[in-house]
Write a protein that holds these residues in place. Structure first.
Motif, PDB file in Angstrom:
ATOM      1  N   LEU A 152       0.835  -1.203   0.000  1.00 36.09           N
ATOM      2  CA  LEU A 152       0.000   0.000   0.000  1.00 36.09           C
ATOM      3  C   LEU A 152       0.872   1.256   0.000  1.00 36.09           C
ATOM      4  O   LEU A 152       0.663   2.184  -0.803  1.00 36.09           O
ATOM      5  CB  LEU A 152      -0.922  -0.029   1.230  1.00 36.09           C
ATOM      6  N   GLN A 175      -5.634  10.146   0.603  1.00 35.18           N
ATOM      7  CA  GLN A 175      -5.593   8.689   0.425  1.00 35.18           C
ATOM      8  C   GLN A 175      -5.410   7.982   1.769  1.00 35.18           C
ATOM      9  O   GLN A 175      -6.044   6.956   2.026  1.00 35.18           O
ATOM     10  CB  GLN A 175      -4.427   8.316  -0.504  1.00 35.18           C
ATOM     11  N   HIS A 214      -8.721   8.153   3.700  1.00 34.74           N
ATOM     12  CA  HIS A 214      -9.726   7.260   3.110  1.00 34.74           C
ATOM     13  C   HIS A 214      -9.341   5.782   3.236  1.00 34.74           C
ATOM     14  O   HIS A 214     -10.193   4.909   3.116  1.00 34.74           O
ATOM     15  CB  HIS A 214      -9.965   7.628   1.632  1.00 34.74           C
ATOM     16  N   SER A 215      -8.063   5.519   3.452  1.00 24.64           N
ATOM     17  CA  SER A 215      -7.625   4.124   3.589  1.00 24.64           C
ATOM     18  C   SER A 215      -7.677   3.649   5.037  1.00 24.64           C
ATOM     19  O   SER A 215      -7.437   2.465   5.310  1.00 24.64           O
ATOM     20  CB  SER A 215      -6.198   3.956   3.050  1.00 24.64           C
ATOM     21  N   VAL A 225     -10.755   6.195  -6.651  1.00 20.49           N
ATOM     22  CA  VAL A 225     -10.955   5.307  -5.507  1.00 20.49           C
ATOM     23  C   VAL A 225      -9.741   5.353  -4.576  1.00 20.49           C
ATOM     24  O   VAL A 225      -8.609   5.539  -5.025  1.00 20.49           O
ATOM     25  CB  VAL A 225     -11.253   3.868  -6.018  1.00 20.49           C
ATOM     26  N   ALA A 226     -10.004   5.229  -3.276  1.00 17.57           N
ATOM     27  CA  ALA A 226      -8.891   5.193  -2.308  1.00 17.57           C
ATOM     28  C   ALA A 226      -8.208   3.830  -2.396  1.00 17.57           C
ATOM     29  O   ALA A 226      -8.882   2.811  -2.580  1.00 17.57           O
ATOM     30  CB  ALA A 226      -9.409   5.421  -0.898  1.00 17.57           C
ATOM     31  N   LEU A 227      -6.884   3.848  -2.270  1.00 16.16           N
ATOM     32  CA  LEU A 227      -6.143   2.579  -2.374  1.00 16.16           C
ATOM     33  C   LEU A 227      -6.572   1.574  -1.306  1.00 16.16           C
ATOM     34  O   LEU A 227      -6.642   0.381  -1.564  1.00 16.16           O
ATOM     35  CB  LEU A 227      -4.644   2.851  -2.268  1.00 16.16           C
ATOM     36  N   ALA A 256      -9.566   1.241  -0.032  1.00 14.96           N
ATOM     37  CA  ALA A 256     -10.852   0.653  -0.449  1.00 14.96           C
ATOM     38  C   ALA A 256     -10.621  -0.383  -1.545  1.00 14.96           C
ATOM     39  O   ALA A 256     -11.276  -1.440  -1.572  1.00 14.96           O
ATOM     40  CB  ALA A 256     -11.783   1.741  -0.936  1.00 14.96           C
TER      41      ALA A 256
END
Lengths: 238, 115
Positions: free
Chosen positions: A30, A56, A59-60, B43-45, B47
């Protein structure tokens, strides 16, 4: 990359957050993906690339938290710690069963007791000081037997056992279900006392039900949860 | 065999299709960028990884770790590939959607009518 061809570093705090929560092995792909795209974006604007990296990361977080070994271990320690509630409540009931009057320093003790404000009372050091004496003066353990609470606890434990053995129940759901099974009678009892304000002699059995249900159901359900968390930790280490 | 009657979610479908389009070079950043460029899906990584791992548990995709590279800060890529079960699920999904779309006409005004 910058003009000198040295890579720009992504926000260290965001990287650290993902790494701590997800663990080194889980976070590596990731973080690598984020690093790769961050470098591409940094060519046109470094502040925009940093903002994107943070967006990111935020949201992750749901993904990282649900896979976090740190959170699982924290939950396991919290579950172990929650078991300490049982002896405290037993000592409290022992003290209540030989209850004469509230020690000096506890303001509005009786009022708080009959309105079910137990957490508030349990923070009073004056009450804690009475617990050792109350426990040594206990002649039998009948004060710990409350058939309705026992019956309700057996049903809760059976429900917890069923959920534990259902393959589809995730650990997060299992934790939520166990919390609900352990604390729902307490919350219902609180609401009952709050809405109906029953006379003091009727509050006693309700309080006994609320507290003893926690004492009966917490140890087996906490053990089941610890067992599941241990399995999860083992599977993450493989 | 994919479970009959189990339709894939919309995001699962587009992710599987992205994996097929990327052939053997499907990894997080590449899949994310493809989804962004083709269908404007930002999109978020996290997700994306959650969906890929869920599909991996169902046996629709498989993953393996590549070598660590300097352009990724010394971190490895996690490659993904659609399995035979995943391909079958996609085919079933397409067949179901094609069947349901039969007879639906999209007018020039954008309105949909069933003929």
């Amino acid at each position: 990359m910058t003009s000198q061809n040295t890579p720009v570093q992504p926000p260290l705090l965001a990287q650290g957050l993902l790494q701590i929560l997800a663990g080194q092995a889980k976070a590596a792909p990731l973080l690598g993906d984020l690093y790769e795209e961050f470098q591409q974006r940094a060519v046109s604007s470094i502040p925009a690339a940093r903002a994107w990296y943070w967006q990111q990361t935020i949201h992750s977080l749901p993904y990282v938290v649900t896979h976090s070994l740190v959170i699982i271990k924290l939950l396991r320690y919290t579950t172990y710690a929650s078991l300490a509630l049982v002896p405290v409540l037993v000592a409290f009931i022992a003290w209540l069963s030989s209850f004469d009057q509230f020690p000096t320093g506890v303001e509005q003790g009786m009022q708080r007791l009959i309105t079910g404000q137990l957490p508030g009372l349990l923070t009073e050091s004056a009450i804690w000081a009475q617990f050792p004496l109350a426990l040594t003066e206990v002649e039998d353990l009948w004060f710990l037997v409350h058939p309705p609470a026992l019956l309700w606890s057996l049903l809760s434990i059976a429900m917890g056992w069923y959920c534990y053995h259902r393959n589809r129940t995730t650990t997060a759901k299992l934790t939520g279900i166990f919390m609900m099974l352990i604390f729902t009678p307490y919350l219902i009892g609180k609401l009952y006392i709050f809405w109906y304000t029953p006379p003091a002699r009727q509050v006693g059995p309700v309080l006994a039900f609320m507290v003893l249900h926690i004492c009966y159901s917490l140890p087996p359900l906490a053990c089941l949860l610890i067992k599941r968390l241990n399995l999860l930790v083992e599977s993450r280490h493989e | 065999m994919a479970e009959p009657g189990k339709i894939l979610g919309e995001f699962e479908q587009v992710t599987l299709l992205a994996l097929l389009q990327l052939d053997n070079c499907a990894y997080g950043a590449a899949i994310r960028q493809l989804l962004h460029s083709r269908i404007s899906r930002d999109v978020a990584l996290g997700a994306l990884y959650a969906t890929l791992e869920r599909m991996e548990k169902k046996g629709l995709v498989r993953s393996w770790l590549g070598d660590a590279t300097p352009e990724r800060g010394g971190r490895a890529k996690r490659y993904f590939e659609v399995t035979a079960k995943g391909r079958l699920a996609l085919k079933q999904c397409k067949a179901a959607l094609d069947t349901m779309w039969q007879g639906i006409i999209i007018c020039s005004s954008g309105e949909m009518v069933y003929d």
